[in-house]
Scaffold this motif. Structure first.
Motif, PDB file in Angstrom:
ATOM      1  N   VAL A  55       0.826  -1.203   0.000  1.00 55.74           N
ATOM      2  CA  VAL A  55       0.000   0.000   0.000  1.00 55.74           C
ATOM      3  C   VAL A  55       0.861   1.255   0.000  1.00 55.74           C
ATOM      4  CG1 VAL A  55      -1.662   1.328   1.365  1.00 55.74           C
ATOM      5  CG2 VAL A  55      -2.001  -1.116   1.041  1.00 55.74           C
ATOM      6  N   LEU A 105       0.752   1.477  -3.981  1.00 54.28           N
ATOM      7  CA  LEU A 105      -0.639   1.835  -4.229  1.00 54.28           C
ATOM      8  C   LEU A 105      -0.980   3.267  -3.844  1.00 54.28           C
ATOM      9  CD1 LEU A 105      -2.467  -1.436  -3.087  1.00 54.28           C
ATOM     10  CD2 LEU A 105      -1.722  -0.770  -5.380  1.00 54.28           C
ATOM     11  N   HIS A 106      -0.458   3.737  -2.723  1.00 59.96           N
ATOM     12  CA  HIS A 106      -0.903   5.039  -2.238  1.00 59.96           C
ATOM     13  C   HIS A 106       0.226   5.948  -1.798  1.00 59.96           C
ATOM     14  CE1 HIS A 106      -2.682   7.972   0.585  1.00 59.96           C
ATOM     15  NE2 HIS A 106      -3.763   7.893  -0.199  1.00 59.96           N
ATOM     16  N   LEU A 119       0.376   7.289   4.411  1.00 58.54           N
ATOM     17  CA  LEU A 119      -1.048   7.376   4.722  1.00 58.54           C
ATOM     18  C   LEU A 119      -1.344   8.638   5.512  1.00 58.54           C
ATOM     19  CD1 LEU A 119      -1.626   3.647   5.727  1.00 58.54           C
ATOM     20  CD2 LEU A 119      -2.080   4.732   3.520  1.00 58.54           C
ATOM     21  N   THR A 141      -5.753   7.869   9.197  1.00 58.23           N
ATOM     22  CA  THR A 141      -5.557   6.460   8.857  1.00 58.23           C
ATOM     23  C   THR A 141      -4.479   5.847   9.738  1.00 58.23           C
ATOM     24  OG1 THR A 141      -6.234   6.857   6.578  1.00 58.23           O
ATOM     25  CG2 THR A 141      -4.976   4.866   7.001  1.00 58.23           C
ATOM     26  N   PRO A 191      -8.261   6.271   2.863  1.00 53.47           N
ATOM     27  CA  PRO A 191      -8.579   7.337   1.903  1.00 53.47           C
ATOM     28  C   PRO A 191      -9.572   6.852   0.851  1.00 53.47           C
ATOM     29  CG  PRO A 191      -6.204   7.166   2.251  1.00 53.47           C
ATOM     30  CD  PRO A 191      -6.814   5.978   2.913  1.00 53.47           C
ATOM     31  N   ALA A 237      -9.741   7.021  -2.435  1.00 57.09           N
ATOM     32  CA  ALA A 237      -9.197   6.346  -3.610  1.00 57.09           C
ATOM     33  C   ALA A 237      -8.757   4.925  -3.278  1.00 57.09           C
ATOM     34  CB  ALA A 237      -8.017   7.152  -4.180  1.00 57.09           C
ATOM     35  N   LEU A 238      -8.142   4.734  -2.125  1.00 55.35           N
ATOM     36  CA  LEU A 238      -7.707   3.401  -1.725  1.00 55.35           C
ATOM     37  C   LEU A 238      -8.899   2.514  -1.380  1.00 55.35           C
ATOM     38  CD1 LEU A 238      -5.274   1.601  -1.217  1.00 55.35           C
ATOM     39  CD2 LEU A 238      -5.147   2.514   1.104  1.00 55.35           C
ATOM     40  N   ARG A 285     -10.317   1.225  -4.615  1.00 55.70           N
ATOM     41  CA  ARG A 285      -9.451   0.218  -5.231  1.00 55.70           C
ATOM     42  C   ARG A 285      -9.565  -1.121  -4.511  1.00 55.70           C
ATOM     43  NH1 ARG A 285      -3.473   1.471  -7.569  1.00 55.70           N
ATOM     44  NH2 ARG A 285      -3.118  -0.548  -8.573  1.00 55.70           N
TER      45      ARG A 285
END
Length: 416
Positions: A101, A105-106, A109, A113, A281, A283-284, A287
């Motif tokens: 992640v 991916l992101h 954080l 989070t 978040p 967007a995550l 996904r």
């Protein structure tokens, strides 16, 4: 995620769909049970499984993981320790590891989070320590990010606090950068080792860098920093700041007693700071939702194989349920299996089928042959008994006078 050449297609009662990962100890496969539940099947390498000491450690891993299985960990579902190649099946966690992640991916954080991550990790450690266990290898790749919250996996080197220390063939237990000083020195371990690792994981999630290996240093350099240098957490006004930075510094203290003192107070405080919003978040979240939907439709390379070739069927709770008692009263006549109903497929067929059902009569049970009963004085023939009983009632004051019958001449139309 696909299976590699030489990978098994079935392990126990689970059909394998793909390979999740591989390490020095063994391989982890994605499988599906008969009921459709997704599982993670861990299988050690065959050469390691032949060693008695490794098999003892693998059994200890199963016993440790079976004692832990709550909201923040993956439960153990099935196992076979006595086979030629032992295996353990745990509930599959539908989400990527924290390492993936943050790295792919992101990125780092957001603060709320990380607060939710602190709440989940501290709650998981309290549950693990409450069962008399320590994890000893908490790191970003062993923390799974799901829509429901973080989950701690892989108790590969977990041990009971009152048991002897388990050693691996390579001598090192743990991951550099997430091991506290006492673990590097080989001293007696307590639950404080997991608190140190949690602090390093939180710092990594907030900044995207490990506090002791931010520059990709070698293992011996990282361990020296853990022993003698303070952690590298970035600027005080950076992503890791305020109360979150204070908690991370307490978790990364050199003294084990200073770490254990703060563990119990983290869940309620971190849960309040995380707030009531979703912990990931947007967007995550989208996904991970798409990944979960794709996983439900994923059937692996052997989708066309009938379920009978998956392996021996295990008895279910329905199979063990006692049969209902037979109905009281008259015996129930069994209907032969050959007597089936033909469903019409056309309108003309339906008309003939309905007419046949109206005219067809199902044969009943065979009757005994009729017998002729001889009339006796005490048991007269039934017409005679019927006339005596009902046709000629006894005379009484309320009985009307009997009707007179016409003469035969009047019936013939003549007069006297």
């Amino acid at each position: 995620m696909a299976l590699h050449p030489g990978d098994p297609s079935v392990i126990g009662p689970y059909r394998l769909l793909g390979r999740l990962g591989q390490g020095g100890m063994g391989r982890v496969f994605l499988g599906r049970s008969y009921s459709g539940r997704m599982v993670a099947v861990k299988v050690p390498h065959r050469e390691l499984a032949q060693e008695p000491d490794f098999r003892r450690r693998f059994r200890a891993e199963f016993e440790a993981a079976r004692r832990v299985g709550g909201t923040w960990t993956a439960p153990v579902l099935d196992h076979d320790i006595t086979s030629d190649v032992p295996w353990i099946a745990t509930g599959y966690v539908p989400g990527p590891p924290l390492r993936e992640v943050v790295d792919a991916l992101h990125g780092p954080l957001p603060e709320h989070t990380v607060w939710a991550l602190a709440h989940g990790l501290a709650s998981a450690l309290l549950e693990i320590h409450g069962r008399g266990l320590i994890h000893r290898d908490l790191k970003p790749s062993n923390v799974m990010v799901t829509l429901e919250g973080p989950k701690v996996i892989d108790f590969g080197i977990a041990r009971a606090v009152d048991a002897s220390v388990l050693t691996r063939p390579d001598g090192m237990v743990g991951s550099p950068g997430y091991m506290p000083p006492e673990q590097i020195k080989g001293e007696e371990l307590t639950g404080a080792v997991d608190v140190f690792a949690m602090g390093a994981v939180l710092a990594y999630a907030a900044t995207g860098m490990s506090p002791f290996s931010w520059d990709g240093a070698q293992a011996h350099t990282v361990m020296y920093r853990v022993l003698y240098e303070p952690p590298h957490l970035g600027p005080e006004d950076g992503p890791l700041k305020g109360d979150l930075r204070t908690i991370v510094l307490h978790c990364l203290a050199k003294n084990p007693d200073d770490r254990l003192a703060v563990l119990a107070g983290i869940p309620p405080f971190a849960g309040k700071r995380a707030g009531a919003d979703h912990w990931l978040p947007p967007a995550l979240t989208a996904r991970l939702g798409q990944v979960a939907a794709d996983l439900l439709a994923f059937d692996g390379p052997e989708a066309d194989r009938p379920p009978s070739s998956w392996g021996p069927r295990l008895p279910s709770a329905t199979d063990q349920r006692p049969a209902p008692p037979p109905p009281s009263g008259a015996a129930v006549r069994a209907v032969p299996h050959s007597r089936t109903t033909q469903i019409p497929d056309t309108f003309e067929h339906a008309q003939g089928w309905a007419a046949g059902r109206r005219t067809r009569r199902r044969p009943g049970p065979a009757r005994a042959p009729a017998t002729t009963r001889t009339a006796t004085p005490d048991r007269p023939h039934w017409p005679t008994w019927y006339r005596r009983r009902y046709a000629t009632p006894a005379a009484s004051p309320c009985t009307p006078a009997p009707r007179t019958t016409r003469s035969s001449s009047r019936r013939r139309g003549t007069t006297s």
